[in-house]
Design an enzyme around this catalytic site. Structure first.
Site, PDB file in Angstrom:
ATOM      1  N   CYS A   1      77.969  62.572  34.814  1.00 11.48           N
ATOM      2  CA  CYS A   1      77.146  61.843  33.832  1.00 11.48           C
ATOM      3  C   CYS A   1      77.824  61.844  32.469  1.00 11.48           C
ATOM      4  O   CYS A   1      78.140  62.901  31.930  1.00 11.48           O
ATOM      5  CB  CYS A   1      75.771  62.500  33.735  1.00 11.48           C
ATOM      6  SG  CYS A   1      74.798  61.902  32.334  1.00 11.48           S
TER       7      CYS A   1
ATOM      8  N   CYS B   1      75.734  63.959  29.754  1.00 14.13           N
ATOM      9  CA  CYS B   1      75.513  65.407  29.833  1.00 14.13           C
ATOM     10  C   CYS B   1      76.409  66.146  28.832  1.00 14.13           C
ATOM     11  O   CYS B   1      77.503  65.672  28.507  1.00 14.13           O
ATOM     12  CB  CYS B   1      75.776  65.904  31.262  1.00 14.13           C
ATOM     13  SG  CYS B   1      74.342  65.736  32.362  1.00 14.13           S
TER      14      CYS B   1
ATOM     15  N   HIS C   1      69.689  66.750  32.276  1.00 14.06           N
ATOM     16  CA  HIS C   1      69.879  65.464  32.938  1.00 14.06           C
ATOM     17  C   HIS C   1      68.606  64.978  33.639  1.00 14.06           C
ATOM     18  O   HIS C   1      68.392  63.765  33.814  1.00 14.06           O
ATOM     19  CB  HIS C   1      71.009  65.621  33.971  1.00 14.06           C
ATOM     20  CG  HIS C   1      71.428  64.361  34.658  1.00 14.06           C
ATOM     21  ND1 HIS C   1      72.201  63.393  34.040  1.00 14.06           N
ATOM     22  CD2 HIS C   1      71.196  63.899  35.931  1.00 14.06           C
ATOM     23  CE1 HIS C   1      72.433  62.396  34.900  1.00 14.06           C
ATOM     24  NE2 HIS C   1      71.838  62.680  36.042  1.00 14.06           N
TER      25      HIS C   1
ATOM     26  N   ASN D   1      65.053  52.043  27.338  1.00 10.31           N
ATOM     27  CA  ASN D   1      64.855  51.486  28.678  1.00 10.31           C
ATOM     28  C   ASN D   1      64.790  52.671  29.623  1.00 10.31           C
ATOM     29  O   ASN D   1      65.767  53.405  29.742  1.00 10.31           O
ATOM     30  CB  ASN D   1      66.022  50.585  29.088  1.00 10.31           C
ATOM     31  CG  ASN D   1      66.057  49.303  28.282  1.00 10.31           C
ATOM     32  OD1 ASN D   1      65.010  48.755  27.954  1.00 10.31           O
ATOM     33  ND2 ASN D   1      67.250  48.835  27.955  1.00 10.31           N
TER      34      ASN D   1
ATOM     35  N   SER E   1      70.916  52.343  33.246  1.00  4.95           N
ATOM     36  CA  SER E   1      71.955  52.619  34.234  1.00  4.95           C
ATOM     37  C   SER E   1      72.248  54.106  34.362  1.00  4.95           C
ATOM     38  O   SER E   1      73.137  54.503  35.098  1.00  4.95           O
ATOM     39  CB  SER E   1      73.224  51.839  33.889  1.00  4.95           C
ATOM     40  OG  SER E   1      73.566  52.013  32.535  1.00  4.95           O
TER      41      SER E   1
ATOM     42  N   HIS F   1      69.787  60.100  32.760  1.00  3.52           N
ATOM     43  CA  HIS F   1      69.796  61.096  31.680  1.00  3.52           C
ATOM     44  C   HIS F   1      68.970  60.529  30.514  1.00  3.52           C
ATOM     45  O   HIS F   1      69.225  59.423  30.061  1.00  3.52           O
ATOM     46  CB  HIS F   1      71.236  61.379  31.241  1.00  3.52           C
ATOM     47  CG  HIS F   1      71.324  62.632  30.429  1.00  3.52           C
ATOM     48  ND1 HIS F   1      72.050  63.741  30.824  1.00  3.52           N
ATOM     49  CD2 HIS F   1      70.741  62.969  29.254  1.00  3.52           C
ATOM     50  CE1 HIS F   1      71.917  64.690  29.915  1.00  3.52           C
ATOM     51  NE2 HIS F   1      71.126  64.246  28.953  1.00  3.52           N
TER      52      HIS F   1
ATOM     53  N   HIS G   1      67.623  59.005  27.428  1.00  2.04           N
ATOM     54  CA  HIS G   1      68.264  58.497  26.199  1.00  2.04           C
ATOM     55  C   HIS G   1      67.601  57.204  25.762  1.00  2.04           C
ATOM     56  O   HIS G   1      66.940  56.528  26.540  1.00  2.04           O
ATOM     57  CB  HIS G   1      69.757  58.265  26.428  1.00  2.04           C
ATOM     58  CG  HIS G   1      70.068  57.102  27.333  1.00  2.04           C
ATOM     59  ND1 HIS G   1      69.882  57.141  28.705  1.00  2.04           N
ATOM     60  CD2 HIS G   1      70.543  55.857  27.074  1.00  2.04           C
ATOM     61  CE1 HIS G   1      70.243  55.988  29.246  1.00  2.04           C
ATOM     62  NE2 HIS G   1      70.640  55.178  28.275  1.00  2.04           N
TER      63      HIS G   1
ATOM     64  N   GLN H   1      68.160  53.824  22.603  1.00  2.00           N
ATOM     65  CA  GLN H   1      69.189  53.072  21.897  1.00  2.00           C
ATOM     66  C   GLN H   1      68.666  52.622  20.543  1.00  2.00           C
ATOM     67  O   GLN H   1      67.462  52.569  20.302  1.00  2.00           O
ATOM     68  CB  GLN H   1      69.598  51.841  22.702  1.00  2.00           C
ATOM     69  CG  GLN H   1      70.077  52.141  24.108  1.00  2.00           C
ATOM     70  CD  GLN H   1      70.767  50.939  24.755  1.00  2.00           C
ATOM     71  OE1 GLN H   1      71.577  50.258  24.129  1.00  2.00           O
ATOM     72  NE2 GLN H   1      70.435  50.686  26.002  1.00  2.00           N
TER      73      GLN H   1
HETATM   74  O1  LIG Z   1      71.792  50.572  28.169  1.00  2.00           O
HETATM   75  P1  LIG Z   1      72.766  49.491  28.426  1.00  2.00           P
HETATM   76  O2  LIG Z   1      73.532  49.725  29.702  1.00  2.00           O
HETATM   77  O3  LIG Z   1      73.632  49.137  27.259  1.00  2.00           O
HETATM   78  O4  LIG Z   1      71.967  48.129  28.721  1.00  2.00           O
HETATM   79  C1  LIG Z   1      70.611  47.998  28.947  1.00  2.00           C
HETATM   80  O5  LIG Z   1      69.942  47.722  27.730  1.00  2.00           O
HETATM   81  C2  LIG Z   1      70.339  46.538  27.065  1.00  2.00           C
HETATM   82  C3  LIG Z   1      69.449  46.348  25.857  1.00  2.00           C
HETATM   83  O6  LIG Z   1      68.088  46.210  26.194  1.00  2.00           O
HETATM   84  C4  LIG Z   1      70.262  45.321  28.000  1.00  2.00           C
HETATM   85  O7  LIG Z   1      70.862  44.215  27.349  1.00  2.00           O
HETATM   86  C5  LIG Z   1      71.013  45.568  29.301  1.00  2.00           C
HETATM   87  O8  LIG Z   1      70.821  44.465  30.173  1.00  2.00           O
HETATM   88  C6  LIG Z   1      70.471  46.856  29.922  1.00  2.00           C
HETATM   89  O9  LIG Z   1      71.139  47.112  31.127  1.00  2.00           O
END
Ligand SMILES: O=P(O)(O)O[C@H]1O[C@H](CO)[C@@H](O)[C@H](O)[C@H]1O
Ligand SMILES: O=P(O)(O)O[C@H]1O[C@H](CO)[C@@H](O)[C@H](O)[C@H]1O
Lengths: 370, 370
Positions: free
Chosen positions: B52, B55, B116, B156, B164, B167, B169, B171
């Protein structure tokens, strides 16, 4: 700083139909994908499935039996999202922010073909023309019904797009209110029509000589050298292109380019024939892109309902068009997720619309399975 | 006709933040589901995964090595959707409908915890408070950077929502433009603030005594008997509720109710502690609903960036809130598809927001796995 390169530099584009922006981040196509992959679409479906409620002669959950139809068949959705009038009045709002608006209407299903295993991409154009005739007649039937304000024709294709039965079919939801998105689009077309200075002299115009946003747009797109632009395929009357403001990776807008056409009810027999041909040509390219049955949602936007005697003809500023929103991004199993930033802030795409159009143009016009 | 019953009769509700309607079709919950089901979320993840990239101590694709952090860690996204300034100017538009707006900014990743295998629903409130501190500091750091106009914090969660890596997290995308949705919400709050007659006398108001749409809304929701309304859980400062206009089946809006709070920068230590507590309480209920790790996208909306010396304080009409958009509808494997009618016409839901709140309230406040 370097010169601006749309395939390298993040930028925003504006969607003049919805008044929303899309953030384009082309360099992100290099990102490795480690996340969820989609199950493959089924192949080798039987021509007839005894368990399918859409196959000819079979029973549906309502208990009704399908005809042994030989091209298309229309029936009322057994699990309709709206119900025919009359319905009760809405309750008084306990607070102005909590108003309830009752909605009536009808939900129909159009089966596209008796064969369980075929899709638009497999059907000869003559069979697609019969589907177009069903669209024309249901638009008239539901759109002239008392109280109906919008007829939304659409198709969900593929399990990935919430379609629970691969038997080729579409839906029609007819409502006593104009839904959010068509209403925003119509307002944009009206705003554009009210400004005489915005259109080039050569583009087709609306019925009273008013500028048409979409006629003007498609006129411009046809002036771009064909191997550089966003057009995927075109014929005498129709263009299929990846719009400048596309949000889905391989989004396509299909619309007439030779004159202003408010609705399905305005199509001539020749325009229907070439309409079927362009739908065939573009859905074949969709399937060929990743050699798979390409999932999408399709929707028809047009004049809300056919013109009524003495009714406001302002709505003739609508220009008939179809949106195709397909989720796949990189392969038959890797889709674009509309999540996080996209849901909370703004539409976002990686591949540019020009790159998407280029890839679709490069596809064969013969279906990969033949 | 019968009296109107929101759990039987299709109707529309209005979202005053986005100015969009949602079509509610409660009787459709009876529809059998024959379509795609989702893969179960992984269980029994290791506490540490050597493969990962999030991690502690592991390497990322950039080649950088993570610290051996012990609560949270922030780093620049290795595949950022926007890049820091300077960037080139946009090209001249070849047609007014095809304008290009260059965008600069930064994309950061916030790792929530070294473990994780944990999510917000598993973390003690003290650990969630550390995540909140990271949100506060990145909102300040990015939001005071030259040229940044909006700081979008989001998460997400779950493969189903494009995440994807399990773990835990989130953004942060910070942009040189205010994105579409926050900009529409801010305009709605400003419009509401400019009308002195719309607010009840008891609800909190903005910094200059102006009405606040969200303070007024949450004030009303708290006046509804708790076992009938839309509130899932609340504490001294915060409410988590399924909004009247929710589009996702178990959508939740989290916001402060005791006073008007424009942004994360305005939170007192006590408000941060109770914020962590409500996030814990609601994510535990999410997991308990279907005894699974509940997928969602979460986004924080607030004042676009911290107030600058001499800058327009109009933006203080923003009221801090979090949206949670979870896709599941019926079980851990059956989600609501946002497709066809929803994409082309209008948001649509089956279960009413009141029914969703009722189900979430009925969940235990102790995580099912303990
Ligand atoms: O976290 P990642 O891999 O950057 O990406 C993820 O969040 C992004 C923002 O919402 C989206 O555009 C991607 O489609 C999603 O897979
Ligand atoms: O065709 P169905 O099963 O009625 O339903 C499908 O299309 C509807 C309209 O877009 C969506 O609301 C459903 O989520 C989707 O599964």
């Amino acid at each position: 700083a370097d010169a601006f390169d749309p395939t390298t530099h993040p930028h925003r584009r504006f969607n003049p139909l919805t008044n929303e922006h899309v953030l384009v981040s082309p360099h992100r196509t290099k990102r490795p994908w480690l996340g969820q992959t989609e199950a493959p679409q089924p192949t080798n479906l039987p021509q007839y499935d005894p368990a399918c409620y859409l196959c000819p002669g079979n029973s549906r959950s309502s208990g009704d039996k399908n005809d042994t139809y030989d091209h298309t068949m229309v029936f009322r959705n057994d699990f309709a999202a709206v119900l025919p009038p009359p319905g009760p009045l809405g309750p008084a709002a306990p607070h102005p922010l909590l108003a309830t608006q009752p909605v009536q209407g009808d939900c129909d299903v159009i089966i596209f073909h008796p064969r369980h295993d075929l899709t638009l991409a497999h059907l000869p154009a003559e069979d697609i023309e019969k589907i177009i005739e069903e669209w024309v007649s249901i638009y008239h039937k539901r759109g002239t019904q008392e109280g109906i304000k919008y007829v939304q024709i659409f198709e969900n294709k593929g399990a990935m797009m919430g379609c629970s039965n691969p038997h080729p079919h579409g839906q029609v939801w007819s409502l006593s209110e104009v839904p959010t998105i068509p209403s925003i689009e119509l307002a944009s077309l009206k705003r554009y029509a009210s400004n005489p200075d915005v259109s080039s002299s050569e583009a087709p115009r609306g019925p009273n000589g008013e500028p048409c946003l979409l006629c003007e747009y498609v006129h411009y797109e046809r002036s771009v050298p064909q191997d550089e632009g966003r057009i995927v395929v075109q014929n005498e009357h129709w263009v299929a292109l990846v719009p400048w403001w596309a949000t889905w990776p391989f989004e396509i807008l299909v619309l007439p380019h030779h004159c202003h056409i408010p609705s399905l009810a305005h199509l001539t027999p020749e325009e229907k024939t070439s309409f079927a041909q362009i739908l065939s040509a573009m859905t074949i390219r969709y399937d060929n892109l990743f050699s798979s049955s390409f999932a999408y949602s399709m929707g028809i936007h047009q004049r809300p309902v056919p013109a009524k005697e003495g009714a406001d003809d302002e709505d003739d500023v609508a220009h008939l068009h179809l949106h195709f929103f397909p989720p796949l991004l990189r392969s038959a199993s890797v889709k674009k997720f509309i999540v996080g930033f996209e849901l909370m802030a703004e539409a976002q795409r990686d591949l540019t619309p020009e790159q998407a159009a280029q890839k679709l143009r490069a596809c064969s016009d013969v279906h990969y399975s033949t």
